[in-house]
Each structure stands twice: as structure tokens, then as C-alpha cells.
Design a protein around this motif. Sequence first.
Motif, PDB file in Angstrom:
ATOM      1  N   THR A  23       0.754  -0.862  -0.087  1.00 46.87           N
ATOM      2  CA  THR A  23       0.243  -0.313  -0.183  1.00 46.87           C
ATOM      3  C   THR A  23       0.834   1.026  -0.403  1.00 46.87           C
ATOM      4  N   LYS A  24       1.936   1.084   0.496  1.00 47.28           N
ATOM      5  CA  LYS A  24       2.948   2.410   0.445  1.00 47.28           C
ATOM      6  C   LYS A  24       4.140   2.388  -0.346  1.00 47.28           C
TER       7      LYS A  24
ATOM      8  N   GLU B  82      -8.125  -3.338  -5.172  1.00 49.27           N
ATOM      9  CA  GLU B  82      -6.631  -2.459  -5.199  1.00 49.27           C
ATOM     10  C   GLU B  82      -6.658  -2.420  -6.090  1.00 49.27           C
TER      11      GLU B  82
ATOM     12  N   THR C 209      -5.323   1.204  -5.159  1.00 42.64           N
ATOM     13  CA  THR C 209      -3.665   1.220  -4.846  1.00 42.64           C
ATOM     14  C   THR C 209      -2.799   0.944  -5.644  1.00 42.64           C
TER      15      THR C 209
ATOM     16  N   SER D 151      -2.664   4.509  -7.636  1.00 41.73           N
ATOM     17  CA  SER D 151      -1.763   5.616  -6.109  1.00 41.73           C
ATOM     18  C   SER D 151      -0.079   5.116  -6.456  1.00 41.73           C
TER      19      SER D 151
END
Length: 212
Positions: free
Chosen positions: A159-160, A186, A189, A192
Motif C-alpha cells: 500500500t506504500k 486494489e 492502490t 496510487s
Amino acid sequence: MESMEAPSPSFQSPSRFSQQLHFYLAVDRPQFKMETVVELLGVLGRRPWLPIIVCCSSRDELDAVCSSLSTLPYISLAALYSDIAERERTKVLEEFRQATIKWNQQLNSVVEEDLEESEATKEEKISHLVVVTDVCLPLLSSGESPLSARVLINYELPTKKETYTRRITTCLASGGIVINMVVGGEVATLKSLEESSGIIIAEMPINISEIL
């Protein structure tokens, strides 16, 4: 998991990944993800000496993946987890690095395949797979060398950006391939990660084995 304010010492800028290919493999439901990974590795694992890393976020996830992949032919399977003995960890890392050397030698040499290849020789050409949790990735800051896999599979999408970057930095060779398993929601995500890392994550082609 790494802090957003204090990136891992192994952080690299996205430009360092320019020669690597990033893909996603979407599955409709979480229960189909394991089956999909087994099928994928059943194909990729037939490539002689192919060095593969599967990254997991937890020990439970690692155990489940190892259990499902343990019966695959043509693959030598090992795992790196938090309570592994130091001697065993060193052995797993060294055997994987030897596999990457054999893979690179194969790529750099032009050798005709022997159609009468013996079963013993086939055994020597098995692919090497290591399943690892984030806390057990090679510690570059402590002098450990990166694993330099040809294929990195993110079984669970980080997620990061820092986690994604650290997995690539410590596990993937230049020119390697990343395959991100993506389930349902997802997708946001994934987008991102693309935006924050400055990379393009394309849908995995059907003929993925042909671009190895």
C-alpha cells in the motif's frame, strides 16, 4: 512497515527502474489469487534456472503460499521468515544467488539445446523460487547483497511506495519483471503506486513467459 517520513536507506529513485517491466495480474476474488499464482508459476517454473521471488506481507501468507507451491515440478522452493536460523538464511540467499549466476550465464551464451537431454541434466536446470516476508528482505544497509531475481511477484500489493520500492531494490535485477497480484478494490492502490513512484504498471500479457 517503512515510515512515509523516513524512507528505507535502500530507497532508489524511479529512474533506476527504467529497465524493469511492471505488470499487474487481476483476479476477481481473493480466493482465486492462490490458484492463479500456482498456475502462473507452473508456467514460469519450466524456464531453466529462472530465479523468482514471491513477496508476502505476513508469515501466515508466506506459509500458505509455500504450502500451495511445494508440489510444483521444476521448482526449488525456499522461504525466508523472521525466526529462520542465520545459517539457513545464509544458505538460502547463497543458493539463490548461484541460481541467478546460472541464469545470466545462460542468457549470455549461445548453446544449442540437446534433444537427448538426460533427466539428471533437467534436474540441474530447475527454477529457483524464494518466498519472503517484508521483514526478511535482504538488508543492504548491513552489507547483504540484493537477490537480483528475474521475476518478482508481489503476492499482496504493497500500500506504500516505500514498501514497493524496497522490494524492487532488494529483490529484482536490472531488466527484471514485476508481477503485482491485484484483487477487486486494489485498483485504486495500484494507481496510487503508479503516480507516487512515477512508473507504469501495465496489464500482464498472456505470453509473459516469452519476454523473460
